[in-house]
Motif scaffolding. Structure first.
Motif, PDB file in Angstrom:
ATOM      1  N   PRO A 128       7.484   1.736  -4.145  1.00 24.79           N
ATOM      2  CA  PRO A 128       6.548   2.672  -3.643  1.00 24.79           C
ATOM      3  C   PRO A 128       5.486   1.642  -3.225  1.00 24.79           C
ATOM      4  N   THR A 129       5.188   1.599  -1.515  1.00 27.25           N
ATOM      5  CA  THR A 129       4.387   0.451  -0.875  1.00 27.25           C
ATOM      6  C   THR A 129       3.455   1.192  -0.027  1.00 27.25           C
ATOM      7  N   LEU A 130       2.310   0.642  -0.041  1.00 31.02           N
ATOM      8  CA  LEU A 130       1.599   0.725   1.111  1.00 31.02           C
ATOM      9  C   LEU A 130       1.006  -0.197   1.865  1.00 31.02           C
ATOM     10  N   VAL A 131       1.070  -0.567   3.040  1.00 33.43           N
ATOM     11  CA  VAL A 131       0.646  -1.393   3.802  1.00 33.43           C
ATOM     12  C   VAL A 131      -0.731  -1.075   4.575  1.00 33.43           C
ATOM     13  N   VAL A 132      -1.797  -1.784   4.326  1.00 35.04           N
ATOM     14  CA  VAL A 132      -3.094  -1.536   4.810  1.00 35.04           C
ATOM     15  C   VAL A 132      -3.791  -2.596   5.950  1.00 35.04           C
ATOM     16  N   SER A 133      -4.019  -2.108   6.947  1.00 37.71           N
ATOM     17  CA  SER A 133      -4.829  -2.884   7.892  1.00 37.71           C
ATOM     18  C   SER A 133      -6.095  -2.895   7.985  1.00 37.71           C
ATOM     19  N   THR A 134      -6.808  -3.812   7.672  1.00 33.98           N
ATOM     20  CA  THR A 134      -8.298  -4.110   7.571  1.00 33.98           C
ATOM     21  C   THR A 134      -8.815  -4.923   8.498  1.00 33.98           C
ATOM     22  N   ASP A 135      -7.920  -5.035   9.765  1.00 35.82           N
ATOM     23  CA  ASP A 135      -8.312  -5.889  11.064  1.00 35.82           C
ATOM     24  C   ASP A 135      -8.782  -4.835  11.850  1.00 35.82           C
ATOM     25  N   PRO A 136     -10.244  -4.987  12.623  1.00 29.40           N
ATOM     26  CA  PRO A 136     -10.746  -3.986  13.308  1.00 29.40           C
ATOM     27  C   PRO A 136      -9.684  -3.510  14.783  1.00 29.40           C
ATOM     28  N   ALA A 179      -6.271   6.862   9.875  1.00 31.80           N
ATOM     29  CA  ALA A 179      -7.092   6.307   8.894  1.00 31.80           C
ATOM     30  C   ALA A 179      -6.713   7.096   7.439  1.00 31.80           C
ATOM     31  N   GLU A 180      -5.716   7.749   7.112  1.00 28.63           N
ATOM     32  CA  GLU A 180      -5.216   8.307   5.930  1.00 28.63           C
ATOM     33  C   GLU A 180      -3.669   7.593   6.056  1.00 28.63           C
ATOM     34  N   PRO A 181      -3.284   7.335   4.547  1.00 28.20           N
ATOM     35  CA  PRO A 181      -1.984   6.958   4.494  1.00 28.20           C
ATOM     36  C   PRO A 181      -0.845   7.863   5.155  1.00 28.20           C
ATOM     37  N   THR A 182      -0.035   7.200   5.933  1.00 29.60           N
ATOM     38  CA  THR A 182       1.132   7.968   6.779  1.00 29.60           C
ATOM     39  C   THR A 182       2.290   7.388   6.357  1.00 29.60           C
ATOM     40  N   GLN A 183       3.368   8.264   5.963  1.00 26.15           N
ATOM     41  CA  GLN A 183       4.658   7.894   5.756  1.00 26.15           C
ATOM     42  C   GLN A 183       5.372   7.197   6.816  1.00 26.15           C
ATOM     43  N   VAL A 184       5.836   6.244   7.129  1.00 26.01           N
ATOM     44  CA  VAL A 184       6.228   5.359   8.107  1.00 26.01           C
ATOM     45  C   VAL A 184       7.654   5.968   8.477  1.00 26.01           C
ATOM     46  N   ARG A 185       8.546   6.359   7.684  1.00 22.39           N
ATOM     47  CA  ARG A 185       9.833   6.629   7.834  1.00 22.39           C
ATOM     48  C   ARG A 185      10.309   7.584   6.577  1.00 22.39           C
ATOM     49  N   ASP A 223       9.878   5.113   0.753  1.00 20.59           N
ATOM     50  CA  ASP A 223       8.642   5.174   0.362  1.00 20.59           C
ATOM     51  C   ASP A 223       7.695   4.048   0.647  1.00 20.59           C
ATOM     52  N   LEU A 224       7.520   4.214   2.078  1.00 18.57           N
ATOM     53  CA  LEU A 224       6.531   3.139   2.840  1.00 18.57           C
ATOM     54  C   LEU A 224       5.835   4.021   3.543  1.00 18.57           C
ATOM     55  N   TRP A 225       4.364   3.573   3.213  1.00 18.74           N
ATOM     56  CA  TRP A 225       3.258   4.241   3.826  1.00 18.74           C
ATOM     57  C   TRP A 225       2.316   3.250   4.371  1.00 18.74           C
ATOM     58  N   ALA A 226       1.602   3.558   5.512  1.00 22.64           N
ATOM     59  CA  ALA A 226       0.790   2.571   6.130  1.00 22.64           C
ATOM     60  C   ALA A 226      -0.535   3.290   6.412  1.00 22.64           C
ATOM     61  N   ASP A 263      -6.109   2.553  -7.338  1.00 25.18           N
ATOM     62  CA  ASP A 263      -6.062   3.611  -8.301  1.00 25.18           C
ATOM     63  C   ASP A 263      -5.015   4.769  -8.172  1.00 25.18           C
ATOM     64  N   ASP A 264      -4.586   4.797  -6.833  1.00 18.97           N
ATOM     65  CA  ASP A 264      -3.792   5.701  -6.329  1.00 18.97           C
ATOM     66  C   ASP A 264      -2.230   5.362  -6.951  1.00 18.97           C
ATOM     67  N   PRO A 265      -1.898   6.758  -7.838  1.00 17.35           N
ATOM     68  CA  PRO A 265      -0.539   6.364  -8.404  1.00 17.35           C
ATOM     69  C   PRO A 265       0.534   6.459  -7.666  1.00 17.35           C
ATOM     70  N   ARG A 266       0.452   6.715  -6.230  1.00 22.47           N
ATOM     71  CA  ARG A 266       1.668   6.773  -5.358  1.00 22.47           C
ATOM     72  C   ARG A 266       2.256   5.382  -5.202  1.00 22.47           C
ATOM     73  N   TYR A 267       1.513   4.551  -5.187  1.00 23.25           N
ATOM     74  CA  TYR A 267       1.960   3.211  -4.827  1.00 23.25           C
ATOM     75  C   TYR A 267       2.025   2.188  -5.966  1.00 23.25           C
ATOM     76  N   ASP A 268       3.013   1.321  -6.237  1.00 24.97           N
ATOM     77  CA  ASP A 268       3.196   0.435  -7.050  1.00 24.97           C
ATOM     78  C   ASP A 268       2.973  -1.153  -6.355  1.00 24.97           C
ATOM     79  N   CYS A 269       2.845  -1.125  -4.852  1.00 25.18           N
ATOM     80  CA  CYS A 269       2.624  -2.401  -4.316  1.00 25.18           C
ATOM     81  C   CYS A 269       1.774  -2.068  -3.144  1.00 25.18           C
TER      82      CYS A 269
END
Length: 321
Positions: free
Chosen positions: A32-40, A54-60, A64-67, A128-134
């Protein structure tokens, strides 16, 4: 396999593409993975060709891929009330921080207006979010990234100084109130937003610890096969070493491979790229991963998936070929 993967480098080298591709690869492997953009200048939405906010969105669906594209303004509001109140309290009592202390507070971004501070604070939420392992981070261009990596230590220190000063102010205010016989339970509460400085200090300590833990974190530098990009990457790697951030490798992106034999310009560009890769191998210490230039720009899920095949486990495909 690292819990946190951070991609950095100069602007326009393909950090977002690499971050998206790595996150997709981890998710395809059942992590289960979250990809985060911190680039303005967010572009995850463009790369995946799907709306991301601005809130995690499931990509497909079914993967289990969130962005998420971090909106720092939401988090900056948390700092405004407490810091403004603390500084106003000092001023009213004729107390000021010395120049160095005040510079630390402003540089740390504890005062409102620093995107990097908000990004680091959100880092803890995602940790701290239990939904993501990476969690894979697409960081801003080099200068912003370096400020981002310095912030946990600076903010932890600055918050500590503000805690000390606030304690001194509170003690002095209580003494004055006791002497004058004023104050007490009828005093109105501050309605403004509040920030727990002790909690902020603890959160930043956790971020700093995680960023330096080679068992949990790796930073990957992205560059293109150009001399200026190699030199900037060399400086970035030196800064990462100074701050104790573990480096997992360097990605040379957009490399022309298999040029057409009847295209002289393609052949010349191909030779130039191979020379620059050799230069990168000599100047940069981490192993290189080569990502070839695609026929079309990376836009959409299928294009990201093609890049995924060249990352994570592709370290052997470096310039020694």
């Amino acid at each position: 396999m690292s819990e946190y993967v951070l991609y950095g480098g100069k602007g326009g080298v393909g950090k977002t593409t690499c971050a998206a591709a790595t996150a997709l690869g981890r998710a395809r492997a059942g992590v289960p993975t979250l990809v985060v953009s911190t680039d303005p200048a967010h572009s995850l939405s463009d790369v995946f060709d799907t709306p991301i906010g601005a809130e995690p969105t499931q990509v497909r669906e079914g993967l289990d891929l969130w962005a998420v594209e971090v909106d720092p303004e939401d988090r900056i509001g948390r700092y405004r009330g407490q810091i403004s109140a603390a500084l106003e309290d000092l001023e009213e009592l004729g107390i000021t921080l010395d120049g160095d202390d005040l510079d630390d507070v402003i540089e740390a971004g504890v005062a409102p207006g620093t995107d990097e501070a908000a990004a680091m604070d959100l880092f803890v939420d995602y940790m701290d979010d239990p939904r993501y392992d990476c969690i894979v981070f697409d960081t801003a261009p080099t200068g912003h990234t370096l400020r981002l990596l310095k912030l946990p230590d600076v903010m932890e220190s600055a918050a500590g100084k503000l805690i000390t000063v606030k304690s001194q102010v509170s003690s002095l205010a209580e003494s004055v109130q006791g002497f004058l016989g004023s104050g007490g339970d009828d005093e109105p509460d501050d309605d403004g937003p509040d920030l727990d400085l002790e909690a902020l200090q603890e959160r930043m300590a956790r971020v700093g610890e995680a960023l330096r833990d080679p068992d949990r974190t790796e930073f990957r530098v992205v560059l293109v096969p150009e001399t200026m990009a190699i030199l900037e990457s060399e400086r970035l790697l030196s800064e990462l070493d100074t701050h104790g951030v573990p480096v997992g490798g360097a990605v040379v992106n957009r490399v022309l491979e298999d040029p057409s034999p009847d295209c002289n310009r393609c052949q010349s560009r191909h030779r130039r790229h191979r020379n620059r890769i050799e230069e990168a191998r000599e100047r940069l210490s981490p192993p290189l991963t080569i990502v070839p230039e695609l026929q079309e720009e990376v836009h959409g899920f299928d294009a990201v998936e093609e890049i995924t095949g060249h990352l994570d486990g592709s370290q052997a495909t470096d310039a020694s070929r």
